[in-house]
Write an enzyme that holds these catalytic residues in place. Structure first.
Site, PDB file in Angstrom:
ATOM      1  N   GLY A  28       1.594   2.962  -2.528  1.00 50.19           N
ATOM      2  CA  GLY A  28       1.278   3.814  -3.679  1.00 50.19           C
ATOM      3  C   GLY A  28       2.017   3.335  -4.921  1.00 50.19           C
ATOM      4  O   GLY A  28       2.322   4.128  -5.810  1.00 50.19           O
ATOM      5  N   LYS A  29       2.267   2.029  -4.982  1.00 50.22           N
ATOM      6  CA  LYS A  29       2.950   1.466  -6.177  1.00 50.22           C
ATOM      7  C   LYS A  29       2.114   1.663  -7.425  1.00 50.22           C
ATOM      8  O   LYS A  29       2.653   1.870  -8.502  1.00 50.22           O
ATOM      9  CB  LYS A  29       3.221  -0.034  -6.003  1.00 50.22           C
ATOM     10  CG  LYS A  29       4.346  -0.365  -5.066  1.00 50.22           C
ATOM     11  CD  LYS A  29       4.530  -1.852  -4.956  1.00 50.22           C
ATOM     12  CE  LYS A  29       3.307  -2.558  -4.456  1.00 50.22           C
ATOM     13  NZ  LYS A  29       2.872  -2.209  -3.091  1.00 50.22           N
TER      14      LYS A  29
ATOM     15  N   THR B 121      -9.728  -4.845   0.630  1.00 56.78           N
ATOM     16  CA  THR B 121     -10.595  -5.366   1.697  1.00 56.78           C
ATOM     17  C   THR B 121     -11.382  -4.271   2.406  1.00 56.78           C
ATOM     18  O   THR B 121     -12.298  -4.578   3.174  1.00 56.78           O
ATOM     19  CB  THR B 121      -9.730  -6.078   2.768  1.00 56.78           C
ATOM     20  OG1 THR B 121      -8.775  -5.125   3.260  1.00 56.78           O
ATOM     21  CG2 THR B 121      -8.996  -7.272   2.187  1.00 56.78           C
ATOM     22  N   GLY B 122     -11.027  -2.999   2.201  1.00 58.54           N
ATOM     23  CA  GLY B 122     -11.718  -1.894   2.885  1.00 58.54           C
ATOM     24  C   GLY B 122     -11.336  -1.764   4.354  1.00 58.54           C
ATOM     25  O   GLY B 122     -11.858  -0.912   5.069  1.00 58.54           O
ATOM     26  N   ARG B 123     -10.394  -2.611   4.831  1.00 69.45           N
ATOM     27  CA  ARG B 123     -10.028  -2.560   6.253  1.00 69.45           C
ATOM     28  C   ARG B 123      -9.273  -1.267   6.568  1.00 69.45           C
ATOM     29  O   ARG B 123      -8.442  -0.833   5.767  1.00 69.45           O
ATOM     30  CB  ARG B 123      -9.091  -3.730   6.595  1.00 69.45           C
ATOM     31  CG  ARG B 123      -9.765  -5.080   6.578  1.00 69.45           C
ATOM     32  CD  ARG B 123      -8.809  -6.174   6.996  1.00 69.45           C
ATOM     33  NE  ARG B 123      -7.849  -6.504   5.943  1.00 69.45           N
ATOM     34  CZ  ARG B 123      -6.920  -7.448   6.056  1.00 69.45           C
ATOM     35  NH1 ARG B 123      -6.803  -8.123   7.182  1.00 69.45           N
ATOM     36  NH2 ARG B 123      -6.090  -7.708   5.068  1.00 69.45           N
TER      37      ARG B 123
ATOM     38  N   GLN C  31       2.389  -5.961  -3.142  1.00 61.67           N
ATOM     39  CA  GLN C  31       2.724  -6.019  -1.717  1.00 61.67           C
ATOM     40  C   GLN C  31       4.042  -5.252  -1.455  1.00 61.67           C
ATOM     41  O   GLN C  31       4.351  -4.342  -2.196  1.00 61.67           O
ATOM     42  CB  GLN C  31       2.783  -7.466  -1.216  1.00 61.67           C
ATOM     43  CG  GLN C  31       1.421  -8.151  -1.154  1.00 61.67           C
ATOM     44  CD  GLN C  31       0.965  -8.733  -2.479  1.00 61.67           C
ATOM     45  OE1 GLN C  31       1.746  -9.281  -3.227  1.00 61.67           O
ATOM     46  NE2 GLN C  31      -0.309  -8.613  -2.771  1.00 61.67           N
TER      47      GLN C  31
ATOM     48  N   ARG D 180      -6.329   0.859   7.818  1.00 60.15           N
ATOM     49  CA  ARG D 180      -4.920   0.484   7.967  1.00 60.15           C
ATOM     50  C   ARG D 180      -4.361   1.031   9.266  1.00 60.15           C
ATOM     51  O   ARG D 180      -4.752   2.105   9.708  1.00 60.15           O
ATOM     52  CB  ARG D 180      -4.110   1.044   6.798  1.00 60.15           C
ATOM     53  CG  ARG D 180      -4.537   0.433   5.476  1.00 60.15           C
ATOM     54  CD  ARG D 180      -3.759   1.014   4.310  1.00 60.15           C
ATOM     55  NE  ARG D 180      -4.268   0.482   3.060  1.00 60.15           N
ATOM     56  CZ  ARG D 180      -4.410   1.184   1.937  1.00 60.15           C
ATOM     57  NH1 ARG D 180      -4.074   2.458   1.902  1.00 60.15           N
ATOM     58  NH2 ARG D 180      -4.873   0.615   0.860  1.00 60.15           N
TER      59      ARG D 180
ATOM     60  N   LEU E 185       3.384  12.444   0.420  1.00 59.05           N
ATOM     61  CA  LEU E 185       4.032  13.511   1.178  1.00 59.05           C
ATOM     62  C   LEU E 185       2.998  14.539   1.625  1.00 59.05           C
ATOM     63  O   LEU E 185       3.110  15.116   2.711  1.00 59.05           O
ATOM     64  CB  LEU E 185       5.106  14.191   0.310  1.00 59.05           C
ATOM     65  CG  LEU E 185       5.952  15.222   1.051  1.00 59.05           C
ATOM     66  CD1 LEU E 185       6.907  14.542   2.026  1.00 59.05           C
ATOM     67  CD2 LEU E 185       6.742  16.103   0.086  1.00 59.05           C
TER      68      LEU E 185
ATOM     69  N   ASP F   6       0.811  -1.226   0.000  1.00 58.30           N
ATOM     70  CA  ASP F   6       0.000   0.000   0.000  1.00 58.30           C
ATOM     71  C   ASP F   6       0.838   1.267   0.000  1.00 58.30           C
ATOM     72  O   ASP F   6       0.418   2.296   0.516  1.00 58.30           O
ATOM     73  CB  ASP F   6      -0.967   0.040   1.211  1.00 58.30           C
ATOM     74  CG  ASP F   6      -1.787  -1.217   1.314  1.00 58.30           C
ATOM     75  OD1 ASP F   6      -2.262  -1.675   0.274  1.00 58.30           O
ATOM     76  OD2 ASP F   6      -1.928  -1.734   2.433  1.00 58.30           O
TER      77      ASP F   6
ATOM     78  N   GLY G 105      -3.966  -4.392  -4.562  1.00 63.01           N
ATOM     79  CA  GLY G 105      -4.937  -3.385  -4.970  1.00 63.01           C
ATOM     80  C   GLY G 105      -4.197  -2.130  -5.375  1.00 63.01           C
ATOM     81  O   GLY G 105      -3.593  -1.474  -4.550  1.00 63.01           O
ATOM     82  N   HIS G 106      -4.192  -1.848  -6.658  1.00 63.81           N
ATOM     83  CA  HIS G 106      -3.466  -0.674  -7.156  1.00 63.81           C
ATOM     84  C   HIS G 106      -4.470   0.329  -7.705  1.00 63.81           C
ATOM     85  O   HIS G 106      -5.317  -0.018  -8.518  1.00 63.81           O
ATOM     86  CB  HIS G 106      -2.501  -1.072  -8.281  1.00 63.81           C
ATOM     87  CG  HIS G 106      -1.359  -1.908  -7.798  1.00 63.81           C
ATOM     88  ND1 HIS G 106      -0.477  -2.546  -8.631  1.00 63.81           N
ATOM     89  CD2 HIS G 106      -0.954  -2.201  -6.552  1.00 63.81           C
ATOM     90  CE1 HIS G 106       0.419  -3.194  -7.920  1.00 63.81           C
ATOM     91  NE2 HIS G 106       0.150  -3.006  -6.656  1.00 63.81           N
TER      92      HIS G 106
HETATM   93  P1  IMP Z   1      -2.443 -12.726   1.874  1.00 62.38           P
HETATM   94  O1  IMP Z   1      -1.530 -12.145   0.850  1.00 62.38           O
HETATM   95  O2  IMP Z   1      -3.916 -12.542   1.563  1.00 62.38           O
HETATM   96  O3  IMP Z   1      -2.109 -14.127   2.217  1.00 62.38           O
HETATM   97  O4  IMP Z   1      -2.228 -11.878   3.230  1.00 62.38           O
HETATM   98  C1  IMP Z   1      -1.033 -11.969   3.990  1.00 62.38           C
HETATM   99  C2  IMP Z   1      -0.673 -10.628   4.595  1.00 62.38           C
HETATM  100  O5  IMP Z   1      -0.298  -9.733   3.549  1.00 62.38           O
HETATM  101  C3  IMP Z   1      -1.812  -9.930   5.348  1.00 62.38           C
HETATM  102  O6  IMP Z   1      -1.251  -9.174   6.402  1.00 62.38           O
HETATM  103  C4  IMP Z   1      -2.387  -8.986   4.300  1.00 62.38           C
HETATM  104  O7  IMP Z   1      -3.050  -7.892   4.885  1.00 62.38           O
HETATM  105  C5  IMP Z   1      -1.112  -8.564   3.599  1.00 62.38           C
HETATM  106  N1  IMP Z   1      -1.318  -8.125   2.202  1.00 62.38           N
HETATM  107  C6  IMP Z   1      -1.518  -8.897   1.115  1.00 62.38           C
HETATM  108  N2  IMP Z   1      -1.635  -8.146   0.010  1.00 62.38           N
HETATM  109  C7  IMP Z   1      -1.475  -6.868   0.398  1.00 62.38           C
HETATM  110  C8  IMP Z   1      -1.452  -5.620  -0.310  1.00 62.38           C
HETATM  111  O8  IMP Z   1      -1.591  -5.535  -1.529  1.00 62.38           O
HETATM  112  N3  IMP Z   1      -1.261  -4.521   0.468  1.00 62.38           N
HETATM  113  C9  IMP Z   1      -1.073  -4.576   1.816  1.00 62.38           C
HETATM  114  N4  IMP Z   1      -1.084  -5.717   2.499  1.00 62.38           N
HETATM  115  C10 IMP Z   1      -1.289  -6.851   1.809  1.00 62.38           C
END
Ligand code: IMP
Length: 432
Positions: free
Chosen positions: A15-16, A300-302, A223, A304, A331, A13, A40-41
Site C-alpha cells: 500500500g505504498k 499482473t492481476g495474479r 517493491q 496474491r 487494518l 504491495d 503498481g501503485h
Molecule cells: P521482477 O521485478 O519482474 O523481476 O519480479 C521479481 C519478483 O518481484 C517476482 O516475485 C515479482 O512478483 C516481484 N515483484 C516485482 N515487482 C513487484 C511489486 O511491485 N509488488 C510485488 N511484487 C513485485
C-alpha cells in the site's frame, strides 16, 4: 532538510501508493528511485482511482514536482501509455522529469525475461515478465541503453548497432528465438525518444537544488525490503535496491541527506511470485484476507499469496532500512476475525531464529512461533483518530510497536487517501 523515504517493509504491495499519495499532498517533490513498470501503485483521491506504474504519485498534485531517478528503469511504450491515461484523467504530466541516466527496458529484455523464466522451470522466480531483471543485468554488464541515448537518434542507432547483434546471438543460440531487426527497432525507439525528450534531464541536479531550497522531498520506493536484490529472499527478488539506501544511490544524493524512512507494512502479509513465505496461510484465513483485501496484483492481476503478519521480516526491514516510523495499511481487512496472529520468531528444530536468515533452505524449514491476540468485529473505515479504533485493533498496533521498537505514525483503514489515521506527521518526525 526534510527528505523522507517511503519504502515497503514486506514483499511489495504494502500500500505504498496509498501512503505515498497521502504524503505527496504535503510534499514539494516526489522522486522514484528504483524499479520500473513492475511496480503498481494505486492512489484513490476523492473517489477517483489512479493507477501508477512508473510515474511517481506526486504527479497527482499540481504543486508537486514528480521525478524519476537514475536507479529506475524506464519502459518507453508503457510509460507513454501511462502518461496518456493520466492525461485522459485530467492530470497535468508535463512537470515529470526523468533522469538521463536511467536505463531503458528494451523489447529483448521482455523476451529474455520470459524465456529465462521458462528455462528455470520449477525454479522460476515468478517475475512480472516485464524485462526488469534483464534490463538491470545489462546495466551491470555495461550493455545498457540510457535515456540520454534514447533521446538522441544517432546515439541510439550507434548503441543498438553494438548491442543488438549480441542479444540476437543469445536469443538464437540459447533460446532458438528469431532475431530482432535493427532498423525497425531503431526507428521505433527513436520515435519513443522523440516523445520522451521533453521529460528527460539531470534529475539529480534538480533534486540537489530542491534540497538547497529547503523543499519537502518524498523518496518513493517500489517493491519491498524482502524483494531487495541484496536483503530480500534471494534469488526470489527483484533486481534493484528497494530500501532507503537504494534511494540515495538511485537518485544521486548523499545518503546522509535522507532524514527518515517510513516503512509501509500491511497488517498481515502477502506475496506474489514464487519463493518462501513462512506465515503463508493456504487455507480459509488466506482466502479471507485475499477477498477482503482484494489481493490481486495491480500489474499482473495474479492472486496474491496471503498469510499472518510476520514481524521477523518487518524487524529485518527496520534494521536494514533504518525505519524511523511505520505506516500500517489494510487494518480494515482484519475486521471480523476472532483472533489475529503475529509471527514473532522462527524455529528450526531446537534453534530459535529472530533475525531473518540468508539461507532459503533455513527459511523453508522454519516453523513460525506466533503470538495470538484477540480480534475485533467493528468496521474501522470511518475512524480518523487513533482513539476511535477498536481497543483490540489498538492493542494489535501497539504490539507491533513494541516488537519492532518503531512508532506507528500512520494507520490506513481504507483505499481512499482520506481514510488514514495520523498519529504523527512523518516529515516532522523525520527532521526532529
Ligand atoms: P521482477 O521485478 O519482474 O523481476 O519480479 C521479481 C519478483 O518481484 C517476482 O516475485 C515479482 O512478483 C516481484 N515483484 C516485482 N515487482 C513487484 C511489486 O511491485 N509488488 C510485488 N511484487 C513485485
Amino acid at each position: 532538510m526534510a527528505v523522507l523515504a517511503v519504502t515497503g517493509s514486506q514483499w511489495g504491495d504494502e500500500g505504498k501508493g496509498k501512503i505515498a499519495g497521502y504524503l505527496a499532498a504535503r510534499a514539494d517533490v516526489v522522486a522514484r528511485f528504483g524499479g520500473g513498470a513492475n511496480a503498481g501503485h494505486t492512489v484513490v483521491l476523492e473517489g477517483r482511482e489512479f493507477r501508477l506504474h512508473q510515474v511517481p504519485s506526486g504527479v497527482l498534485f499540481p504543486g508537486c514536482l514528480p521525478l524519476v531517478g537514475n536507479g529506475a528503469v524506464v519502459d518507453p511504450p508503457r510509460l507513454l501509455e501511462e502518461l496518456d491515461a493520466l492525461r485522459a484523467q485530467g492530470v497535468d504530466v508535463d512537470r515529470l522529469r526523468l533522469s538521463e541516466r536511467a536505463h531503458v527496458v528494451m523489447p529483448y529484455h521482455h523476451l529474455l525475461d520470459r524465456l529465462e523464466e521458462q528455462v528455470r522451470g520449477r525454479a522460476s522466480i515468478g517475475t512480472t515478465g516485464l524485462g526488469i531483471g534483464p534490463a538491470y543485468t545489462d546495466k551491470a554488464a555495461r550493455e545498457g541503453i540510457r535515456l540520454a541515448e534514447l533521446v538522441d537518434p544517432d546515439a541510439l542507432a550507434r548503441r543498438l548497432a553494438e548491442v543488438l547483434p549480441r542479444k540476437n546471438r543469445l536469443l538464437q543460440a540459447l533460446y532458438d528465438h528469431e532475431p530482432l531487426q535493427l532498423d525497425a527497432l531503431v526507428e521505433q525507439y527513436a520515435d519513443y525518444g522523440r516523445r520522451l525528450r521533453p521529460y528527460v534531464g539531470d534529475v539529480a541536479a534538480v533534486l540537489r537544488q530542491s534540497v538547497a531550497d529547503d523543499r519537502r522531498i518524498l523518496l518513493e520506493g517500489a517493491q519491498g525490503t524482502l524483494l531487495d536484490l541484496d536483503f530480500g529472499t534471494y534469488p526470489f527478488v527483484t533486481s534493484s535496491a528497494t530500501t532507503a539506501a537504494g534511494a540515495a544511490w538511485g537518485l544521486g544524493i548523499p545518503p546522509w541527506w535522507v532524514r527518515g524512512s517510513i516503512g509501509v507494512m500491511k497488517a498481515y502479509a502477502t506475496r506474489v511470485g514464487h519463493g518462501p513465505f513462512p506465515t503463508e496461510q493456504p487455507n480459509e484465513i488466506g482466502q479471507y484476507l485475499r477477498e477482503r483485501g482484494r489481493e490481486y496484483g495491480t500489474t499482473t492481476g495474479r492472486p496474491r499469496r496471503c498469510g499472518w503478519l510476520d514481524l521477523v521480516i518487518v524487524r529485518w526491514a527496520v534494521e536494514v532500512g533504518g525505519l524511523t516510523g511505520l505506516a500500517v495499511t489494510l487494518l480494515d481487512v482484519l475486521t471480523g476475525l476472532d483472533e489475529v496472529r503475529i509471527g514473532v520468531a522462527y524455529r528450526v528444530g531446537t534453534q530459535r531464529i529472530e533475525r531473518f536468515p540468508a539461507r532459503l533452505d533455513v527459511l523453508e524449514r522454519s516453523e513460525v512461533e506466533y503470538e495470538t491476540l484477540p480480534g475485533w468485529r467493528e468496521e474501522v473505515g470511518q475512524c480518523r483518530r487513533y482513539e476511535e479504533l477498536p481497543a483490540n485493533a489498538r492493542r494489535y498496533l501497539e504490539r507491533i510497536e513494541t516488537l519492532t521498537g518503531v512508532p506507528v505514525h500512520l494507520v490506513s483503514v481504507g483505499r481512499e487517501s482520506a481514510q488514514t489515521v495520523e498519529r504523527a506527521d512523518p516529515f516532522v518526525a523525520a527532521v526532529r
